[in-house]
Write a protein that holds these residues in place. Structure first.
Motif, PDB file in Angstrom:
ATOM      1  N   ALA A  22      16.600  56.744  34.654  1.00  0.00           N
ATOM      2  CA  ALA A  22      15.632  55.796  34.102  1.00  0.00           C
ATOM      3  C   ALA A  22      16.330  54.601  33.449  1.00  0.00           C
ATOM      4  N   GLY A  23      17.587  54.786  33.092  1.00  0.00           N
ATOM      5  CA  GLY A  23      18.340  53.707  32.459  1.00  0.00           C
ATOM      6  C   GLY A  23      19.321  53.086  33.432  1.00  0.00           C
ATOM      7  N   PRO A  24      20.096  52.130  32.948  1.00  0.00           N
ATOM      8  CA  PRO A  24      21.086  51.491  33.828  1.00  0.00           C
ATOM      9  C   PRO A  24      22.203  52.472  34.198  1.00  0.00           C
ATOM     10  N   MET A  25      22.625  52.429  35.441  1.00  0.00           N
ATOM     11  CA  MET A  25      23.688  53.303  35.942  1.00  0.00           C
ATOM     12  C   MET A  25      24.930  52.469  36.226  1.00  0.00           C
ATOM     13  N   PRO A  26      26.082  52.975  35.853  1.00  0.00           N
ATOM     14  CA  PRO A  26      27.313  52.251  36.198  1.00  0.00           C
ATOM     15  C   PRO A  26      27.556  52.330  37.705  1.00  0.00           C
ATOM     16  N   LYS A  27      28.271  51.358  38.227  1.00  0.00           N
ATOM     17  CA  LYS A  27      28.638  51.397  39.643  1.00  0.00           C
ATOM     18  C   LYS A  27      29.917  52.199  39.844  1.00  0.00           C
ATOM     19  N   HIS A  28      30.723  52.289  38.795  1.00  0.00           N
ATOM     20  CA  HIS A  28      32.021  52.952  38.886  1.00  0.00           C
ATOM     21  C   HIS A  28      32.272  53.753  37.617  1.00  0.00           C
ATOM     22  N   VAL A  29      32.815  54.957  37.780  1.00  0.00           N
ATOM     23  CA  VAL A  29      33.265  55.752  36.639  1.00  0.00           C
ATOM     24  C   VAL A  29      34.657  56.283  36.956  1.00  0.00           C
ATOM     25  N   ALA A  30      35.404  56.608  35.914  1.00  0.00           N
ATOM     26  CA  ALA A  30      36.747  57.163  36.087  1.00  0.00           C
ATOM     27  C   ALA A  30      36.878  58.413  35.225  1.00  0.00           C
TER      28      ALA A  30
END
Length: 107
Positions: A22-30
């Protein structure tokens, strides 16, 4: 069967994922894989078992990323410092990584 896609999210996990979506999602995670030896020592299992369970946890984490539509993931799994470990441990880690990467490439 896919290494990452094995096992579906359970009901609570699906609910949690839907809330997160429902909220903003990152495009990349590490992720930095750390603590597998401590985990093994704490549970009185072999180091290699700790590393294996660490890779299993990575697969679970990658399932979450797929479910959340996070398609770019960086995993820091081995550093130059790790080469200071025993040859058996390094060889075991390399073999484990090789097995998992081969499986990923086949998906």
């Amino acid at each position: 069967m896919s290494w990452i896609r094995e096992g579906e999210l359970n009901l609570i996990e699906k609910l949690s994922a839907n809330i997160l979506k429902a909220g903003p999602m990152p495009k990349h995670v590490a992720f930095i894989m750390d603590g597998n030896r401590r985990y093994a020592r704490k549970r009185h299992v072999e180091r290699q078992e700790g590393h294996t369970q660490g890779f299993d946890k990575l697969a679970e984490t990658l399932r979450w990323c797929l479910n959340l539509s996070i398609h770019e993931v960086t995993v820091y799994a081995f550093s130059i410092e790790n080469f200071k470990r025993s040859k058996d441990e390094v060889d075991g880690l390399m073999e484990l990584a090789k097995q998992k990467f081969i499986r990923l490439l086949q998906e």
